[in-house]
Design a protein around this motif. Structure first.
Motif, PDB file in Angstrom:
ATOM      1  N   THR A 235      54.329  41.337  37.178  1.00  0.00           N
ATOM      2  CA  THR A 235      53.646  41.660  35.928  1.00  0.00           C
ATOM      3  C   THR A 235      52.557  40.624  35.699  1.00  0.00           C
ATOM      4  OG1 THR A 235      55.648  42.607  34.956  1.00  0.00           O
ATOM      5  CG2 THR A 235      53.892  41.984  33.433  1.00  0.00           C
ATOM      6  N   VAL A 236      51.356  41.091  35.337  1.00  0.00           N
ATOM      7  CA  VAL A 236      50.231  40.202  35.073  1.00  0.00           C
ATOM      8  C   VAL A 236      49.639  40.551  33.716  1.00  0.00           C
ATOM      9  CG1 VAL A 236      47.903  39.515  35.779  1.00  0.00           C
ATOM     10  CG2 VAL A 236      49.680  39.889  37.514  1.00  0.00           C
ATOM     11  N   VAL A 237      49.487  39.546  32.867  1.00  0.00           N
ATOM     12  CA  VAL A 237      48.776  39.724  31.604  1.00  0.00           C
ATOM     13  C   VAL A 237      47.330  39.283  31.830  1.00  0.00           C
ATOM     14  CG1 VAL A 237      48.654  39.135  29.165  1.00  0.00           C
ATOM     15  CG2 VAL A 237      50.884  39.320  30.287  1.00  0.00           C
ATOM     16  N   PHE A 238      46.397  40.190  31.520  1.00  0.00           N
ATOM     17  CA  PHE A 238      44.977  39.994  31.825  1.00  0.00           C
ATOM     18  C   PHE A 238      44.169  39.879  30.540  1.00  0.00           C
ATOM     19  CE2 PHE A 238      40.757  42.002  32.371  1.00  0.00           C
ATOM     20  CZ  PHE A 238      40.209  41.126  33.296  1.00  0.00           C
ATOM     21  N   PHE A 239      43.233  38.903  30.534  1.00  0.00           N
ATOM     22  CA  PHE A 239      42.351  38.696  29.387  1.00  0.00           C
ATOM     23  C   PHE A 239      40.891  38.892  29.808  1.00  0.00           C
ATOM     24  CE2 PHE A 239      46.043  35.850  28.817  1.00  0.00           C
ATOM     25  CZ  PHE A 239      46.594  36.466  27.696  1.00  0.00           C
ATOM     26  N   HIS A 240      40.200  39.761  29.089  1.00  0.00           N
ATOM     27  CA  HIS A 240      38.814  40.076  29.417  1.00  0.00           C
ATOM     28  C   HIS A 240      37.867  38.947  29.034  1.00  0.00           C
ATOM     29  CE1 HIS A 240      37.642  40.697  25.213  1.00  0.00           C
ATOM     30  NE2 HIS A 240      38.773  41.367  25.042  1.00  0.00           N
ATOM     31  N   GLY A 241      36.713  38.944  29.686  1.00  0.00           N
ATOM     32  CA  GLY A 241      35.650  38.011  29.351  1.00  0.00           C
ATOM     33  C   GLY A 241      34.727  38.588  28.282  1.00  0.00           C
ATOM     34  N   GLY A 242      33.621  37.856  28.048  1.00  0.00           N
ATOM     35  CA  GLY A 242      32.668  38.255  27.023  1.00  0.00           C
ATOM     36  C   GLY A 242      32.384  37.139  26.042  1.00  0.00           C
ATOM     37  N   GLY A 243      32.602  35.876  26.477  1.00  0.00           N
ATOM     38  CA  GLY A 243      32.282  34.742  25.622  1.00  0.00           C
ATOM     39  C   GLY A 243      33.129  34.651  24.374  1.00  0.00           C
ATOM     40  N   TRP A 244      34.339  35.187  24.425  1.00  0.00           N
ATOM     41  CA  TRP A 244      35.252  35.290  23.281  1.00  0.00           C
ATOM     42  C   TRP A 244      34.741  36.288  22.246  1.00  0.00           C
ATOM     43  CZ3 TRP A 244      33.738  30.080  24.454  1.00  0.00           C
ATOM     44  CH2 TRP A 244      34.689  29.350  25.180  1.00  0.00           C
ATOM     45  N   VAL A 245      33.421  36.451  22.130  1.00  0.00           N
ATOM     46  CA  VAL A 245      32.795  37.257  21.074  1.00  0.00           C
ATOM     47  C   VAL A 245      32.786  38.737  21.416  1.00  0.00           C
ATOM     48  CG1 VAL A 245      30.648  37.647  19.793  1.00  0.00           C
ATOM     49  CG2 VAL A 245      31.333  35.314  20.388  1.00  0.00           C
ATOM     50  N   ALA A 246      32.482  39.057  22.666  1.00  0.00           N
ATOM     51  CA  ALA A 246      32.312  40.440  23.112  1.00  0.00           C
ATOM     52  C   ALA A 246      33.400  40.781  24.136  1.00  0.00           C
ATOM     53  CB  ALA A 246      30.920  40.642  23.697  1.00  0.00           C
ATOM     54  N   GLY A 247      33.263  41.960  24.753  1.00  0.00           N
ATOM     55  CA  GLY A 247      34.251  42.399  25.724  1.00  0.00           C
ATOM     56  C   GLY A 247      35.456  43.012  25.043  1.00  0.00           C
ATOM     57  N   ASP A 248      36.080  43.972  25.743  1.00  0.00           N
ATOM     58  CA  ASP A 248      37.266  44.641  25.208  1.00  0.00           C
ATOM     59  C   ASP A 248      37.982  45.368  26.337  1.00  0.00           C
ATOM     60  OD1 ASP A 248      35.796  47.045  25.636  1.00  0.00           O
ATOM     61  OD2 ASP A 248      35.083  47.059  23.558  1.00  0.00           O
TER      62      ASP A 248
END
Length: 320
Positions: free
Chosen positions: A77-90
């Motif tokens: 199992t992998v929990v993944f976090f998107h990029g986007g400068g914390w501000v953008a991305g989803d």
């Protein structure tokens, strides 16, 4: 001599968003990343067995998340976090990255949509990331089913969240099998504007402009994420500042040669190695920040991303 800029990527750079912080707003940044993702609609996404939208626990309430599966048998199992400068991305902007991660590692991937600034500033995204990982780990039977093959992954700001969450997991007694840090933000002290701090990482000058992610854009991102400049020294946003790296999960760290974040990512890999943490680093010759999302166009980007995911797969398979 380093490899020259990949010619395919050189042609793509002028088409990429988030390059002018003088006119960018949080909403325009979000819209531009969504538009970039939508522009690929004619290219079918990498096929997985199933995709399911769920909720996971966050730091202040439930968060949207998306689960990608490639099979029905027990898996990592992998929990993944998107990029986007914390501000953008989803979840949508990084759907293809999550799919490729599931396909190439065989893991059940849980992509998490954390709260973003300026609506929620630091440490909101970190608190969401750690709460989500803790929740998924506690419910691992619903996902891959094997707590000994559990990892975190993320790119850019998501790589920052994966790195800081891995530290929090160690401190909380949650053992991770692996962490995949894709061109991560690791040291925000000075907010990319301080001359002496920037001098510690030559790539901030060498790649300050012209290669998609700019140093000025990093200043803009940090200005939105951090309400107080003193927060930058907190390891929860600058993992390179943590007191000890001992006992952290084995890591795959990728950097890109033409990226202002290159040297702080490499410094983080060295810090882990110095503490006895197994590390595989991929230097991204000829590539830019964001290359994990350019594999459909650039063979060099696709191959480098696949090598990193293969190393991550091996760490997950080994377990703890």
């Amino acid at each position: 001599m380093p490899a020259p800029l990949d010619p395919v990527i050189a042609q793509i750079i002028p088409l990429l968003p988030l390059r002018d912080p003088t006119t960018m707003t949080p909403q325009s940044a979000r819209d531009s990343l969504r538009e970039l993702a939508a522009s690929r609609a004619a290219v079918p996404p990498p096929p997985v067995a199933s995709v399911q939208d769920i909720k996971v626990k966050g730091g202040a309430g439930p968060l949207d998340a998306r689960v990608y599966r490639v099979g029905t048998t027990p898996a990592p199992t992998v929990v993944f976090f998107h990029g986007g400068g914390w501000v953008a991305g989803d979840l949508e902007t990084h759907d293809r990255q999550a799919r490729n991660l599931a396909i190439e590692t065989g893991a059940v991937v849980v992509s998490v949509d954390y709260r973003r600034p300026p609506e929620t500033r630091f440490p909101g995204a970190f608190e969401d990331a750690f709460a989500a990982v803790s929740d998924v780990f506690g419910r691992v039977a619903e996902f891959g089913g094997d707590a000994k093959r559990f990892g975190v992954a993320g790119d850019s700001a998501g790589g920052n969240l994966a790195a800081t969450t891995a530290i929090a997991c160690r401190d909380a007694g949650i053992r991770l099998a692996a962490q995949l840090l894709v061109y991560p933000v690791t040291d925000t002290v000075g907010l990319y504007a301080d001359v002496s701090e920037n001098a510690r990482f030559p790539s901030r000058a060498e790649n300050a402009d012209g290669y998609f992610l700019t140093r000025a854009t990093m200043q803009w991102f940090c200005g939105h994420y951090l309400a107080d400049s003193t927060h930058a020294a907190d390891w929860r946003v600058s993992p390179l500042r943590v007191t000890s790296f001992k006992g952290l999960a084995p890591a795959v760290v990728t950097t890109a040669w033409f990226d202002p974040l290159r040297d702080e990512g490499a410094a983080y890999a060295r810090a882990l190695e110095g503490a006895g943490v197994p590390v595989r680093q991929h230097e991204g010759p000829g590539l830019i920040h964001g290359y994990f999302g350019l594999g459909d166009a650039s063979e060099a980007a696709r191959a480098e991303a696949q090598r990193a995911r293969a190393d991550f797969k091996a760490l997950l398979a080994r377990g703890i």
